[in-house]
Design an enzyme around this catalytic site. Structure first.
Site, PDB file in Angstrom:
ATOM      1  N   THR B 181       0.858  -1.184   0.000  1.00  0.00           N
ATOM      2  CA  THR B 181       0.000   0.000   0.000  1.00  0.00           C
ATOM      3  C   THR B 181       0.890   1.227   0.000  1.00  0.00           C
ATOM      4  O   THR B 181       1.871   1.306   0.723  1.00  0.00           O
ATOM      5  CB  THR B 181      -0.881   0.061   1.260  1.00  0.00           C
ATOM      6  OG1 THR B 181      -0.048  -0.044   2.405  1.00  0.00           O
ATOM      7  CG2 THR B 181      -1.890  -1.057   1.262  1.00  0.00           C
ATOM      8  N   GLU B 327      -6.167  -3.229   0.657  1.00  0.00           N
ATOM      9  CA  GLU B 327      -6.444  -4.140   1.768  1.00  0.00           C
ATOM     10  C   GLU B 327      -7.702  -4.978   1.534  1.00  0.00           C
ATOM     11  O   GLU B 327      -7.966  -5.923   2.273  1.00  0.00           O
ATOM     12  CB  GLU B 327      -6.616  -3.333   3.065  1.00  0.00           C
ATOM     13  CG  GLU B 327      -5.325  -2.794   3.666  1.00  0.00           C
ATOM     14  CD  GLU B 327      -4.869  -1.464   3.063  1.00  0.00           C
ATOM     15  OE1 GLU B 327      -5.387  -1.086   1.997  1.00  0.00           O
ATOM     16  OE2 GLU B 327      -3.990  -0.829   3.659  1.00  0.00           O
ATOM     17  N   LYS B 436     -12.122  21.096  10.149  1.00  0.00           N
ATOM     18  CA  LYS B 436     -12.832  21.435  11.371  1.00  0.00           C
ATOM     19  C   LYS B 436     -12.901  22.955  11.504  1.00  0.00           C
ATOM     20  O   LYS B 436     -11.907  23.610  11.835  1.00  0.00           O
ATOM     21  CB  LYS B 436     -12.151  20.818  12.593  1.00  0.00           C
ATOM     22  CG  LYS B 436     -13.078  20.807  13.804  1.00  0.00           C
ATOM     23  CD  LYS B 436     -12.651  19.773  14.823  1.00  0.00           C
ATOM     24  CE  LYS B 436     -13.795  19.499  15.805  1.00  0.00           C
ATOM     25  NZ  LYS B 436     -13.428  18.448  16.773  1.00  0.00           N
ATOM     26  N   TRP B 441     -17.532  19.982  11.583  1.00  0.00           N
ATOM     27  CA  TRP B 441     -16.815  19.327  10.505  1.00  0.00           C
ATOM     28  C   TRP B 441     -17.374  19.733   9.143  1.00  0.00           C
ATOM     29  O   TRP B 441     -18.583  19.787   8.952  1.00  0.00           O
ATOM     30  CB  TRP B 441     -16.930  17.803  10.636  1.00  0.00           C
ATOM     31  CG  TRP B 441     -16.225  17.271  11.848  1.00  0.00           C
ATOM     32  CD1 TRP B 441     -16.805  16.832  12.995  1.00  0.00           C
ATOM     33  CD2 TRP B 441     -14.813  17.116  12.027  1.00  0.00           C
ATOM     34  NE1 TRP B 441     -15.856  16.420  13.887  1.00  0.00           N
ATOM     35  CE2 TRP B 441     -14.610  16.579  13.324  1.00  0.00           C
ATOM     36  CE3 TRP B 441     -13.699  17.388  11.225  1.00  0.00           C
ATOM     37  CZ2 TRP B 441     -13.354  16.293  13.835  1.00  0.00           C
ATOM     38  CZ3 TRP B 441     -12.444  17.102  11.730  1.00  0.00           C
ATOM     39  CH2 TRP B 441     -12.274  16.568  13.020  1.00  0.00           C
TER      40      TRP B 441
END
Lengths: 540, 540
Positions: B181, B327, B436, B441
């Site tokens: 990865t 994954e 933020k 958010w």
């Protein structure tokens, strides 16, 4: 070197969880005994299957115990398909068309502890009840009538809040279901499916070239749920969120066509004899039903003649042919066209589609001759043998039988077949259905299919009869369509285009119906019995 | 109770055998370095993959050993996909867009013994060669030029009769492939796939509601074969006999469209940035290419905005959205419509199709909040966690990292997401891509997608920049289409329909291109670097 992948077992419970989480509002529609429709959803199926599992565990059922069902095709049976494995137990579907003492033998052989039975099947159950040891008999009130005295009521049995129920943990190779084969020789024998084999089979049959199962489908399973998992459709359809439609015991052509219309069925599964009656109904009253365009009709159990495929195309219904056995969970092959067939004339396409078809991914086939595996040349004919993760390697409680399994671990199917270079398998016959005439083999299946291509013929079965010189000769037993006529000479002439003269039957019998097995296949043993003193008329 | 099913392992070799036996004449078409087309078949692939396997075994490769590839997308790479696992070895695909020292680190970490490299990539290989220990470097002559001195020639290496080659026997959980990865923090880590996970993934992605892979397909994989198995397409397509079409390094819009036309491609896979250039080419010259009707275009890697889906519908091209990770082998979800969506207005359908989608069968997802798993209500946002038989449970040679795996065995994806009641997952952001602002958010992905819905915008990326009062504020980096104009005021106005005032960026930058990762995703770390001294203009 081991991989880093998680060790997640393949479990039927995952299919149930997914059906609830993602497809909770998709429908399961079943006929009740009075033909009215019962509607439920995967969300409700999930709740009730888990209630059944919790109730079974509370009743003392432990992982690996057998719980039997004697039920028609409907949503309650589907609850058993998920609820019994969710308890870690083994769903044992009983074939309700067998004789009571055969059912009793099977229950005792499997050591079933609990039986779930449709209320309307209680009279049948009571015929074998004195012969079996069952701890508990639970009656499913499908008709709305009161459950007879002395039996548990299924609704009361499962009533509870099972939202906190936890599945027992076990290996993916643990048993989840079993089904006895209606063998023609010896006592029936049990095939035991695993969670792994069932999940893999569901993935395999759902593929685009196989059943092409999608969330947009509504699947009508006429194939009995008491036989080989109704071709695995209950699990595969739940996995993808397809609507499921069940006819219960109402399998007449008009009843089925009504359901196909009202539920906008896109995929239907059954044996050819069912589709023959549907074909006749559509020919008699084609305007009566507004069916969804392009319905796929899965045909297995025995061969669908090209003529049937052609006849359905006229009604925009697409026959898909397959081959399977209880021993294969049950689907082994399905027939689909490859791109190179797209430009062939329709008749040739029907011919390819009428083959038993291409093995599903993970299923391996071979044709065994006297000197080992034979070539895939479309001509070499030998015994069909199979292998794969959803193929049985033995029978429950039985020593390994060399008549059924090869020393190198393949299942001997008992079918005689060839495979062509493109991978299409074609069954010539069951070993015992071949006719040996003057030292040459004649395929009864080929002649049957050709006779059924004649417009006046509803059904035909060909068996061997004795001949003093040629040893065996084919006899054709023919059922004509109501109001149709055809002479022997005309039928023989019809065959001349396809067969050598010596292959064409000289012996013909016009009968009212072909005797059938409990699963709707032609019962040739019965026919052979009926004609056992017949001597062939072929000149010597 | 154990089942009676055969113990047949799930093996990549079965896919190869099937491709040869049943689909031997179906094609694999690849571009050569000079853009000419190289054509081969599954029959030839089978022979050559087994020759490669036999050659590797003869060269001393033992089950579990790693064999690396540094190759573009083409039929030779596909031979490695099958031939290396057929030797029992582990296919280790190297990401050729990484820096040479990263590649060297990865080769050494994986302890690769042999490397297969495209001749045209020899110059790249020579940059890391001094840093690695490889026993043997085998050069694949893709260009027709002579193989440079000092290296093995792949064609000579595999030359032999391997018809009697026998696969080594091992467990289905044995490693068959590995991929590192390109993590943004720390060194790259290896994910190791198994035969079992690879076969299950192939079955899962091929399903009708997923990629809908059939023998009638011709699949163009623009997604690199050096990255997460090109979304598993090489294996899934071979399993069903679909034609495979590979662009090698020629990934310009006109080159891809030429291939889609000449090979009558029906399914194409790539990241959104690839499809953006295709969209622009079709808008500029829509009459130039005669494409097959209804091509499905699989989009993953990052989000495809609804506007892109709508734009392609005009050209009769259907975008299918998905989400995955190295994954997850890599596909975790795909977005498809359910029957209840069929009657929605087109805009609403595009909105659903632009979601990351529904988990594939066998993949389980959950949204983890501070107090445990959160409800699938479409609003609760938390960390996305995944589990399943093709999800990794660790990294090669690494201790279990609690930042990546939960104590109860789920993968922590690092994505922030919600799931709605119908099971559609929606990624708000990578954990580190949330903004933020004043304690609330803001999702950068939502704003990016909305900006990319403006007709003048080619690409947009939103990152956080510092603000003295609000802590962070969004900055929108925008690439306009050639010849198009749009003012900040106009873009802000465009956003007002979808967002609260405080969510809309006050900070805008018009740039030439969004920096990208080696796999084509927006590289926001670079963008954050570029704007690290920017102070937001939002009033305090």
């Amino acid at each position: 070197m081991q991989s880093t992948m998680m060790h997640m077992p393949l479990m039927i419970n995952q299919i149930l969880e997914r059906a609830n989480q993602i497809f909770g509002n998709r429908e399961i529609v079943s006929r009740r005994p009075d033909k009215s429709l019962h509607r439920t959803t995967y969300g409700a199926l999930y709740r009730r299957s888990r209630q059944l599992a919790a109730a079974l565990v509370e009743a003392g059922i432990r992982p690996g115990d057998r719980v039997a069902t004697l039920m028609w095709n409907h949503a309650f049976h589907l609850e058993a398909y998920f609820g019994i494995p969710a308890a870690g137990a083994v769903l044992h579907t009983l074939n309700l068309r067998l004789a009571p003492d055969d059912i009793a033998y099977i229950i005792n052989d499997a050591q079933d502890r609990i039986l779930l039975v449709d209320d309307i099947l209680v009279p049948l159950m009571e015929k074998f009840k004195p012969m079996v040891k069952l701890e508990r008999i639970i009656v499913v009130p499908t008709s709305g009538a009161r459950v007879p005295e002395g039996y548990d009521n299924y609704e009361q049995f499962i009533e509870r809040d099972a939202s906190a129920y936890r599945y027992p943990e076990f290996d993916e190779n643990a048993a989840c279901g079993m089904c006895y084969t209606s063998g023609t020789t010896g006592r029936p024998k049990g095939v035991v499916y695993s969670h792994r084999s069932t999940v893999l089979h569901a993935l395999g049959v759902a593929l685009p070239d196989c059943l092409d199962l999608s969330v947009t489908d509504a699947v009508l399973a006429v194939t009995p749920m008491f036989h080989a998992n109704s071709w695995g459709v209950p699990y595969a359809a739940a996995m993808v969120g397809a609507n499921q439609v069940y006819p219960a015991q109402h399998m007449g052509a008009a009843d089925l066509l009504d359901l196909m219309e009202s539920e906008q069925v896109t995929l239907a599964m059954g044996v050819p004899t069912i589709w023959l009656t549907i074909q006749q109904a559509l020919e008699a009253e084609s305007m009566r039903w507004k069916l969804k365009k392009g319905i796929r009709m899965m045909v297995g159990g025995s061969a669908a003649p090209p003529a049937m495929i052609a006849a359905f195309e006229k009604h925009d219904l697409s026959i898909k042919h397959g081959w399977g056995m209880t021993e294969l969970s049950p689907v082994g092959t399905l027939s689909w066209l490859k791109p190179e067939h797209a430009t062939l004339p329709a008749e040739e396409q029907y011919g390819i589609r009428a083959l038993q078809g291409i093995p599903l991914p993970l299923v391996e086939l071979r044709i065994m001759g006297d000197d080992g595996p034979m070539s895939w040349d479309g001509k070499s004919v030998g015994e069909l043998q199979a292998r794969g993760p959803w193929v049985t390697g033995g029978y429950y409680n039985s020593p390994t039988d060399p008549d059924k399994f090869t020393p190198d671990g393949w299942l001997r199917t008992g079918d005689v077949a060839s495979i062509n270079p493109a991978g299409y398998m074609r069954i010539s016959d069951r070993t015992k259905d071949l006719i040996k005439s003057g030292g040459e083999w004649i395929s009864s299946v080929d002649i049957e299919n050709a006779i059924m291509g004649h417009p006046a013929v509803a059904e035909a079965a060909v068996i061997a009869v004795k001949h003093p010189k040629w040893d065996e000769r084919p006899l054709a037993a023919v059922v004509l369509k109501p109001g149709s006529e055809a002479s022997i000479e005309e039928l023989r002439k019809h065959l001349e285009a396809h067969f050598a003269k010596w292959q064409i039957p000289d012996d013909w019998a016009f009968i009212d119906a072909i005797p059938r097995t409990s699963t709707g296949k032609f019962l040739k043993t019965r026919l052979r019995d009926d004609f056992k003193s017949w001597v062939s008329r072929t000149p010597g």
